[in-house]
Design a protein around this motif. Sequence first.
Motif, mmCIF file in Angstrom:
data_model
loop_
_atom_site.group_PDB
_atom_site.id
_atom_site.type_symbol
_atom_site.label_atom_id
_atom_site.label_comp_id
_atom_site.label_asym_id
_atom_site.label_seq_id
_atom_site.Cartn_x
_atom_site.Cartn_y
_atom_site.Cartn_z
ATOM 1 N N ASN A 39 -0.965 -0.874 3.770
ATOM 2 C CA ASN A 39 -1.952 -0.711 4.831
ATOM 3 C C ASN A 39 -3.292 -0.235 4.284
ATOM 4 O O ASN A 39 -4.354 -0.640 4.778
ATOM 5 N N GLN A 40 -3.260 0.627 3.271
ATOM 6 C CA GLN A 40 -4.504 1.097 2.663
ATOM 7 C C GLN A 40 -5.249 -0.061 2.000
ATOM 8 O O GLN A 40 -6.470 -0.181 2.121
ATOM 9 N N VAL A 97 -9.800 -3.945 2.153
ATOM 10 C CA VAL A 97 -10.277 -5.323 1.979
ATOM 11 C C VAL A 97 -10.886 -5.866 3.266
ATOM 12 O O VAL A 97 -11.943 -6.508 3.250
ATOM 13 N N GLY A 98 -10.225 -5.624 4.389
ATOM 14 C CA GLY A 98 -10.691 -6.136 5.670
ATOM 15 C C GLY A 98 -10.213 -7.558 5.928
ATOM 16 O O GLY A 98 -9.991 -8.331 4.985
ATOM 17 N N PRO A 99 -10.050 -7.923 7.195
ATOM 18 C CA PRO A 99 -9.515 -9.250 7.546
ATOM 19 C C PRO A 99 -10.346 -10.405 6.993
ATOM 20 O O PRO A 99 -9.799 -11.442 6.619
ATOM 21 N N ALA A 100 -11.651 -10.237 6.915
ATOM 22 C CA ALA A 100 -12.523 -11.329 6.472
ATOM 23 C C ALA A 100 -12.284 -11.706 5.016
ATOM 24 O O ALA A 100 -12.550 -12.847 4.611
ATOM 25 N N ASN A 101 -11.785 -10.772 4.222
ATOM 26 C CA ASN A 101 -11.596 -11.020 2.790
ATOM 27 C C ASN A 101 -10.132 -11.104 2.384
ATOM 28 O O ASN A 101 -9.824 -11.144 1.188
ATOM 29 N N ALA A 102 -9.230 -11.131 3.354
ATOM 30 C CA ALA A 102 -7.794 -11.138 3.039
ATOM 31 C C ALA A 102 -7.401 -12.340 2.175
ATOM 32 O O ALA A 102 -6.484 -12.255 1.358
ATOM 33 N N SER A 103 -8.114 -13.450 2.333
ATOM 34 C CA SER A 103 -7.788 -14.659 1.556
ATOM 35 C C SER A 103 -8.081 -14.483 0.064
ATOM 36 O O SER A 103 -7.638 -15.286 -0.758
ATOM 37 N N ARG A 104 -8.805 -13.422 -0.282
ATOM 38 C CA ARG A 104 -9.149 -13.176 -1.693
ATOM 39 C C ARG A 104 -8.188 -12.191 -2.361
ATOM 40 O O ARG A 104 -8.327 -11.887 -3.535
ATOM 41 N N ILE A 105 -7.207 -11.720 -1.603
ATOM 42 C CA ILE A 105 -6.163 -10.876 -2.198
ATOM 43 C C ILE A 105 -5.223 -11.762 -3.016
ATOM 44 O O ILE A 105 -4.839 -12.838 -2.566
ATOM 45 N N GLU A 106 -4.863 -11.324 -4.204
ATOM 46 C CA GLU A 106 -3.960 -12.097 -5.045
ATOM 47 C C GLU A 106 -2.779 -11.231 -5.492
ATOM 48 O O GLU A 106 -2.848 -10.000 -5.458
ATOM 49 N N PHE A 107 -1.706 -11.898 -5.930
ATOM 50 C CA PHE A 107 -0.482 -11.168 -6.283
ATOM 51 C C PHE A 107 0.185 -11.768 -7.508
ATOM 52 O O PHE A 107 -0.004 -12.940 -7.840
ATOM 53 N N SER A 108 0.978 -10.942 -8.163
ATOM 54 C CA SER A 108 1.844 -11.400 -9.259
ATOM 55 C C SER A 108 3.106 -10.556 -9.258
ATOM 56 O O SER A 108 3.130 -9.447 -8.716
ATOM 57 N N VAL A 143 -1.627 2.919 -4.955
ATOM 58 C CA VAL A 143 -2.893 2.196 -4.864
ATOM 59 C C VAL A 143 -3.863 2.804 -5.858
ATOM 60 O O VAL A 143 -3.853 4.017 -6.096
ATOM 61 N N ALA A 144 -4.710 1.962 -6.452
ATOM 62 C CA ALA A 144 -5.689 2.469 -7.413
ATOM 63 C C ALA A 144 -6.974 1.662 -7.343
ATOM 64 O O ALA A 144 -6.973 0.492 -6.926
ATOM 65 N N MET A 145 -8.073 2.302 -7.777
ATOM 66 C CA MET A 145 -9.378 1.664 -7.873
ATOM 67 C C MET A 145 -9.936 1.914 -9.273
ATOM 68 O O MET A 145 -9.401 2.761 -10.014
ATOM 69 N N PRO A 146 -11.000 1.210 -9.667
ATOM 70 C CA PRO A 146 -11.547 1.409 -11.016
ATOM 71 C C PRO A 146 -11.959 2.839 -11.305
ATOM 72 O O PRO A 146 -11.980 3.261 -12.466
#
Length: 298
Positions: A93-94, A99-110, A172-175
């Motif tokens: 959820n965090q 990211v927000g709904p507008a950018n959800a398509s840019r989330i990637e996974f492995s 969760v982590a950020m730079p």
Amino acid sequence: MKMNFKLGALAAAIIMGASAPAFAFMEGGVSGNGELLLNVRYYGGTSATSGGDDISALFDLGMRMDDMIAANGQAGFSKAWDLTTGAYGASWNQLLSFVGPANASRIEFSVIALDNTDYDTVGGSRYLSTMNVEKAPGLTNANLKGFQNMEQYINANNSRGTHVTDANGASVAMPTDASNTFFGAIGGLTQGDNWVAKTTVDTTMPLGTEQNFWFLTTGPAGSTGPASPFGQAVKTPFGVDLNHDSVIGTGEFSKFTLNEAGVLSFSAVSAVPEADTWAMLLAGLGMLGMMVRRRTGV
């Protein structure tokens, strides 16, 4: 007086021990049988290694490498994980909120797993990885052994989020967070997307992508002893050999996918009945029909 003091100290220690969270860390490559790990990342700006517009999350899927390898080739095998609940929920959820709904398509996974206990020997370096290709590109043993550098990413996240308190947690982590915790800046500047620049394949793909899954190990196949750094790694796809030609081809690969609803799933194709099986089935149905007609006098 001394006895009462000792008993009081013992009671206090028991209470503190019971209230302290259990350290349920992720198992990485040094265990010899690492756990399956899901990486989810979003790079918002021009740089994936700096700034406040990037985020990644790491989920412990609670399944060991050897168990996953044992499931390879099993027609119809499937497994699913809901990231929206339990020890996963807060991290998922965090990430979505950031990211927000507008950018959800840019989330990637492995999805990955590590074993580097005998990394200098043939078959000693073992890794699982999503790679959305039907033919894996060249990979030397030297570069495959370099995959062990992802261990620092796992270790750095073991003290974060619910990895500390739950058997299968998330973080969760950020730079701007502690060194090596962010998926896009492992070892300072390298990204986990391509196993810290040790492969040419981008192992992360957008949500909704059905990714092929691979077992990678030091080669050559069928050999023993030290693994030459210049030799080629053995690359084995997950899948079901439906046509029995000893090759996993189009329509036979097992897939990992993560959707925007937060459900990660792995699925293998189901076996297709052989022609003689269909013939027997049809013959059986025909005989059954004849018996019914005789009994009803039709």
